[in-house]
Design a protein around this motif. Structure first.
Motif, mmCIF file in Angstrom:
data_model
loop_
_atom_site.group_PDB
_atom_site.id
_atom_site.type_symbol
_atom_site.label_atom_id
_atom_site.label_comp_id
_atom_site.label_asym_id
_atom_site.label_seq_id
_atom_site.Cartn_x
_atom_site.Cartn_y
_atom_site.Cartn_z
ATOM 1 N N ALA A 66 0.825 -1.202 0.000
ATOM 2 C CA ALA A 66 0.000 0.000 0.000
ATOM 3 C C ALA A 66 0.863 1.257 0.000
ATOM 4 C CB ALA A 66 -0.919 -0.001 1.215
ATOM 5 N N HIS A 67 2.037 1.183 0.632
ATOM 6 C CA HIS A 67 2.948 2.328 0.685
ATOM 7 C C HIS A 67 4.367 1.810 0.851
ATOM 8 C CE1 HIS A 67 4.433 6.337 1.599
ATOM 9 N NE2 HIS A 67 5.098 5.790 2.598
ATOM 10 N N LEU A 68 5.305 2.417 0.130
ATOM 11 C CA LEU A 68 6.714 2.070 0.262
ATOM 12 C C LEU A 68 7.522 3.343 0.120
ATOM 13 C CD1 LEU A 68 9.017 -0.035 0.435
ATOM 14 C CD2 LEU A 68 8.880 -0.230 -2.056
ATOM 15 N N ALA A 69 8.348 3.630 1.122
ATOM 16 C CA ALA A 69 9.213 4.814 1.083
ATOM 17 C C ALA A 69 10.644 4.370 1.356
ATOM 18 C CB ALA A 69 8.779 5.839 2.117
ATOM 19 N N ILE A 70 11.564 4.803 0.501
ATOM 20 C CA ILE A 70 12.982 4.463 0.668
ATOM 21 C C ILE A 70 13.781 5.756 0.681
ATOM 22 C CG2 ILE A 70 14.955 3.191 -0.236
ATOM 23 C CD1 ILE A 70 12.942 1.431 -1.780
ATOM 24 N N GLU A 71 14.566 5.938 1.719
ATOM 25 C CA GLU A 71 15.476 7.074 1.797
ATOM 26 C C GLU A 71 16.889 6.555 1.562
ATOM 27 O OE1 GLU A 71 13.396 6.479 4.654
ATOM 28 O OE2 GLU A 71 11.843 7.734 3.788
ATOM 29 N N PHE A 72 17.516 7.025 0.491
ATOM 30 C CA PHE A 72 18.892 6.661 0.193
ATOM 31 C C PHE A 72 19.788 7.669 0.909
ATOM 32 C CE2 PHE A 72 16.358 4.931 -3.246
ATOM 33 C CZ PHE A 72 16.800 3.624 -3.261
ATOM 34 N N LEU A 73 20.554 7.200 1.886
ATOM 35 C CA LEU A 73 21.283 8.083 2.785
ATOM 36 C C LEU A 73 22.778 8.140 2.514
ATOM 37 C CD1 LEU A 73 19.456 6.879 5.993
ATOM 38 C CD2 LEU A 73 18.951 8.911 4.631
ATOM 39 N N GLY A 74 23.290 7.220 1.732
ATOM 40 C CA GLY A 74 24.722 7.191 1.459
ATOM 41 C C GLY A 74 25.012 6.202 0.362
ATOM 42 N N ALA A 75 26.288 6.011 0.128
ATOM 43 C CA ALA A 75 26.721 5.105 -0.939
ATOM 44 C C ALA A 75 27.578 3.987 -0.361
ATOM 45 C CB ALA A 75 27.507 5.869 -1.995
#
Length: 75
Positions: free
Chosen positions: A14-23
């Motif tokens: 229903a909902h998916l949130a991804i925060e890319f914070l680094g490499a």
């Protein structure tokens, strides 16, 4: 989400949130950790973190609808 059965459960994202914070660097070992925050009658909320030995690379939250767990109409 994992249930201790032989078949995977039906679920709808229903909902998916991804925060890319680094490499991550080539050759880094990546470790993912997931947690079910709440498992209700019809929904489940979870979060996950992806990290190297140096830093957190990504954080995700998800909400799933679980149609198999929804109340069934009585005939």
């Amino acid at each position: 989400l994992h249930w201790s059965t032989d078949t995977a459960p039906d679920l709808v994202t229903a909902h998916l949130a991804i925060e890319f914070l680094g490499a991550a660097r080539h050759g880094d070992w990546l470790e993912a950790t997931g947690t079910v925050i709440k498992l209700g009658k019809q929904t489940a909320c979870s979060q996950a973190t992806l990290q190297t030995d140096r830093s957190i690379v990504a954080h995700a939250t998800a909400l799933f609808h679980l149609p198999d767990r929804a109340p069934q109409a009585q005939p």
